[in-house]
Design a protein around this motif. Structure first.
Motif, short mmCIF file in Angstrom:
data_model
loop_
_atom_site.label_atom_id
_atom_site.label_comp_id
_atom_site.label_asym_id
_atom_site.label_seq_id
_atom_site.Cartn_x
_atom_site.Cartn_y
_atom_site.Cartn_z
N GLY A 54 0.82 -1.21 0.00
CA GLY A 54 0.00 0.00 0.00
C GLY A 54 0.84 1.24 0.00
N GLY A 55 0.17 2.38 -0.04
CA GLY A 55 0.88 3.65 -0.01
C GLY A 55 1.79 3.86 -1.19
N ASN A 88 -3.82 10.40 -2.35
CA ASN A 88 -2.56 10.64 -1.67
C ASN A 88 -1.46 11.03 -2.66
OD1 ASN A 88 -3.56 10.17 0.89
ND2 ASN A 88 -3.12 7.97 0.80
N PRO A 100 2.24 8.04 -2.91
CA PRO A 100 3.25 8.98 -2.44
C PRO A 100 4.67 8.49 -2.67
CG PRO A 100 1.58 8.59 -0.74
CD PRO A 100 1.30 7.65 -1.85
N ARG A 101 4.89 7.19 -2.57
CA ARG A 101 6.24 6.67 -2.77
C ARG A 101 6.67 6.84 -4.22
NH1 ARG A 101 5.69 0.83 -0.47
NH2 ARG A 101 7.96 0.72 -0.49
N VAL A 103 5.63 9.17 -6.18
CA VAL A 103 5.88 10.60 -6.40
C VAL A 103 7.30 10.96 -5.95
CG1 VAL A 103 5.19 12.95 -5.83
CG2 VAL A 103 3.44 11.21 -6.22
#
Ligand code: SF4
Ligand code: SF4
Lengths: 113, 283
Positions: free
Chosen positions: A48-49, A74, A52-53, A55
């Motif tokens: 997940g996430g 996000n 942002p990573r 980016v």
């Protein structure tokens, strides 16, 4: 200017990938020199996430513009904070096609947070 | 003694078993019932009443921008994407943070501190003289279910007899719930899907190293496949609840079969005896 484009494979003839954080490859094109660099996305299988990573990775490669299908909330927030512009390419063409459309001013900016 | 009630998937009647068992036991002793299904707690529906809320917080990072050199190490480390460093900005997504503390460890500048953040609450009530109900409630959009479960279990500590109602499935909240339990009740239905989920749940209990027994719910009398599986795995079948209109009617209006139907209090008492036996500890 360096443009990052989400792609299904390496190189500018690869088809554009609609997903942002889970795109198999990012193709970076330097519009001044015309040189391109393809990076395999290490986040494809991350839990997940990824937005942002991804980016942060794009920013590290110096991209100030991103072309992709869509971005999540996000990722949008991170792009906005980093001053990176995102444009939507919804066609089924290649990275080169998307770049041409962008140069022609035909791509709509993606709404960021 | 701590008893966890789990199931491979939702909707098998896990909460029904937990609520009925708690009600039955509370007739004769002190019981703490902990709703660890923090994403969808529902035991309070069986036991309405007013509750006292205690907030649950977890630490999330806070970056001291005076020290930060925007090296990006914290963002590269965080595998949850809770922290991104983009040029000269550090962007925090607190709701993605799992409070692992890693970012503060990797920061070469010592720029990452911690601030508490509320991710949920624990609601505490006493619906019956001998029953304490402790419900963990995770705020919507939060990822830290284990933190809320831990807080709920902590609040129940010191009770001689505690029942944990786990969340359905086999993910980390279930493991968090099972940790430290003396025995585990696996609730299942005798359908092919039910058997598949029972197998997964049984594996989890085995991995955590907790003795387990099975309750077959909504049985249509054709439980051979489930019984075979239990025999194979050495899992005792502690109770079978048949499918009946009468039982369904009680449950549909949020009732307790041990209170509303004759004979069921004894059967839940017998279920407890069975659990004590598999746990191998004194009550
Ligand atoms: S690791 Fe520390 S210094 Fe580096 S960007 Fe993160 S907070 Fe700043
Ligand atoms: S504490 Fe862990 S999860 Fe939270 S931001 Fe830091 S590295 Fe990410």
């Amino acid at each position: 200017m360096i443009i990052g484009i989400t792609a299904r494979a390496e190189g500018t003839s690869a088809p554009v990938e609609q997903r942002f954080g889970r795109a198999p490859y990012f193709v970076f094109v330097d519009t001044e020199t015309g040189k391109s660099e393809s990076i395999k996305n290490p986040l494809v299988d991350a839990a997940g996430g990824v937005g942002p990573r991804a980016v942060q990775m794009l920013a590290e490669h110096g991209a100030t513009v991103v072309i992709t299908g869509q971005v999540g909330g996000n990722a949008a927030k991170a792009l906005e904070a980093g001053g990176i512009k995102a444009y939507a390419y919804r066609g089924s063409g290649s990275v080169a096609d998307a770049l041409a459309e962008h140069t022609a001013g035909n791509l709509q900016p993606l709404p960021l947070a | 003694m701590k008893i966890a009630i789990a199931s491979g998937k939702g909707g098998t009647g896990k909460s029904t078993v937990a609520a009925n068992l708690a009600f039955t036991l509370a007739r004769s002793r002190e019981v703490a019932l902990v709703d660890c299904d923090v994403e969808e707690p529902n035991l309070h529906l069986f036991f309405p009443g007013s509750a006292v809320d205690i907030p649950v917080t977890t630490p999330v990072p806070e970056v001291d921008l005076a020290r930060c050199t925007f090296c990006g190490e914290c963002g590269k480390f965080c595998r949850f994407g809770a922290l991104s460093v983009i040029k000269d900005r550090v962007i925090l997504f607190p709701e993605l943070c799992h409070s692992c503390g890693g970012c503060s460890l990797v920061c070469p500048q010592g720029a990452v501190g911690e601030v508490p953040r509320t991710v949920g609450r624990v609601a505490c009530s006493c619906p019956l003289p001998a029953l304490t109900l402790i419900s963990g409630v995770l705020n919507e959009g939060e990822v830290q279910a284990p933190a809320v479960i831990r807080a709920a279990k902590l609040l129940a500590q010191g009770h001689p007899l505690t029942l944990y109602d786990a969340s359905p499935g086999i993910a980390c909240p279930v493991i968090e719930t099972l940790e430290g339990s003396d025995a585990c009740v696996l609730v299942t239905e005798s359908t092919p899907f039910g058997l598949h989920d029972l197998r997964l749940a049984a594996e989890v209990a085995e991995r955590v190293g907790i003795p387990a027994g099975v309750v077959i719910n909504r049985s249509d009398g054709q439980d051979e496949a489930t019984l075979d599986f239990c025999r194979e795995r050495g899992l005792p079948v502690l109770m079978t609840i048949p499918f009946s209109r009468e039982i369904a009617a009680v449950q549909n209006r949020g009732g307790l079969i041990c209170r509303d139907l004759p004979g069921w209090e004894d059967r839940f008492a017998a279920l407890f005896d069975g659990i004590v036996k598999i746990a191998g500890v004194s009550r």
